[in-house]
Motif scaffolding. Structure first.
Motif, mmCIF file in Angstrom:
data_model
loop_
_atom_site.group_PDB
_atom_site.id
_atom_site.type_symbol
_atom_site.label_atom_id
_atom_site.label_comp_id
_atom_site.label_asym_id
_atom_site.label_seq_id
_atom_site.Cartn_x
_atom_site.Cartn_y
_atom_site.Cartn_z
ATOM 1 N N VAL A 49 0.830 -1.209 0.000
ATOM 2 C CA VAL A 49 0.000 0.000 0.000
ATOM 3 C C VAL A 49 0.864 1.258 0.000
ATOM 4 O O VAL A 49 0.610 2.209 -0.759
ATOM 5 C CB VAL A 49 -0.980 -0.001 1.199
ATOM 6 C CG1 VAL A 49 -1.667 1.354 1.362
ATOM 7 C CG2 VAL A 49 -2.012 -1.111 1.028
ATOM 8 N N VAL A 50 1.914 1.272 0.826
ATOM 9 C CA VAL A 50 2.792 2.448 0.877
ATOM 10 C C VAL A 50 3.487 2.640 -0.472
ATOM 11 O O VAL A 50 3.564 3.764 -0.994
ATOM 12 C CB VAL A 50 3.814 2.325 2.029
ATOM 13 C CG1 VAL A 50 4.878 3.413 1.947
ATOM 14 C CG2 VAL A 50 3.092 2.376 3.370
ATOM 15 N N ILE A 51 3.980 1.564 -1.064
ATOM 16 C CA ILE A 51 4.652 1.680 -2.361
ATOM 17 C C ILE A 51 3.670 2.082 -3.451
ATOM 18 O O ILE A 51 4.001 2.885 -4.328
ATOM 19 C CB ILE A 51 5.410 0.375 -2.691
ATOM 20 C CG1 ILE A 51 6.633 0.278 -1.758
ATOM 21 C CG2 ILE A 51 5.822 0.316 -4.158
ATOM 22 C CD1 ILE A 51 7.355 -1.046 -1.801
ATOM 23 N N LEU A 52 2.440 1.603 -3.370
ATOM 24 C CA LEU A 52 1.411 2.022 -4.331
ATOM 25 C C LEU A 52 1.184 3.530 -4.247
ATOM 26 O O LEU A 52 1.110 4.220 -5.274
ATOM 27 C CB LEU A 52 0.115 1.262 -4.078
ATOM 28 C CG LEU A 52 -1.007 1.461 -5.074
ATOM 29 C CD1 LEU A 52 -0.577 1.025 -6.467
ATOM 30 C CD2 LEU A 52 -2.238 0.691 -4.636
ATOM 31 N N VAL A 53 1.111 4.075 -3.047
ATOM 32 C CA VAL A 53 0.968 5.533 -2.870
ATOM 33 C C VAL A 53 2.183 6.243 -3.455
ATOM 34 O O VAL A 53 2.054 7.241 -4.172
ATOM 35 C CB VAL A 53 0.777 5.899 -1.381
ATOM 36 C CG1 VAL A 53 0.890 7.403 -1.159
ATOM 37 C CG2 VAL A 53 -0.562 5.383 -0.873
ATOM 38 N N CYS A 54 3.374 5.716 -3.186
ATOM 39 C CA CYS A 54 4.600 6.328 -3.711
ATOM 40 C C CYS A 54 4.623 6.311 -5.238
ATOM 41 O O CYS A 54 5.077 7.274 -5.867
ATOM 42 C CB CYS A 54 5.830 5.602 -3.172
ATOM 43 S SG CYS A 54 6.128 5.870 -1.422
#
Length: 186
Positions: A49-54
């Motif tokens: 999820v964090v990498i998707l946001v990034c």
């Protein structure tokens, strides 16, 4: 190919492979099935999820801050292009040093899932290095300071400082403007 060239290529590949940690995954299926034994499901979901946001955020400071929270070592002035993807399973094995660029849709992998084992290894991107759009960097690779990786390249071995590589697999580009004596052409 000359014996010297083959020897150089083998030693570069051996260095990358020598830096990889290997985890045997015996069983009836390939090594992707037991991945939760290596990393917890919740950790991978949070990383994803964090990498998707990034990947979709245009804010470089936000990307750097979020990736540091996942354990990525991010230097000052690092620029991550849109859709660039650090390793979801082992982001803590990535180091991107000051003023480096990871281009649009580039991928930094710190793992390889094979049939009977998976391998992990650090990826290091040196100061002011540039990884072009769509490039893929495999685990255990070190990209030297001021090195450049051309778009859509597959980096399977270390890239020396100041070198430009391109292709699948990525190889040094010739034609630096020098003649056989090492003198720059005018």
């Amino acid at each position: 190919m000359s014996d010297a060239t083959e020897s150089d290529e083998e030693s570069a590949t051996d260095r990358r492979h020598d830096r990889l940690a290997r985890v045997a995954t015996p069983g009836p299926r390939n090594s992707l099935f037991p991945w939760p034994d290596g990393k917890g499901r919740l950790r991978i979901m949070i990383n994803y999820v964090v990498i998707l946001v990034c990947r979709v955020s245009p804010s470089l400071p936000l990307k750097n801050w979020l990736l540091r929270r996942l354990g990525v070592t991010v230097g000052e002035g690092v620029a991550w292009g849109l859709e660039s993807t650090p390793d979801v399973f082992w982001p803590e094995l990535i180091t991107v040093k000051d003023d480096a660029i990871v281009g649009y849709d580039a991928t930094l992998l710190c793992h390889e899932f094979l049939q009977e084992e998976y391998r992990t290894g650090e990826v290091v991107v040196g100061e002011r290095a540039m990884i072009g759009a769509g490039a893929i960097v495999l685990p255990g690779v070190e990209i030297g300071p001021d090195a450049q990786v051309a778009a859509n390249s597959l980096v399977v071995e270390d890239v020396p400082a100041g070198e430009t590589v391109a292709g699948v697999p990525a190889e040094p580009l010739g034609g630096d403007g020098s003649d056989d004596s090492g003198e720059r052409a005018n």
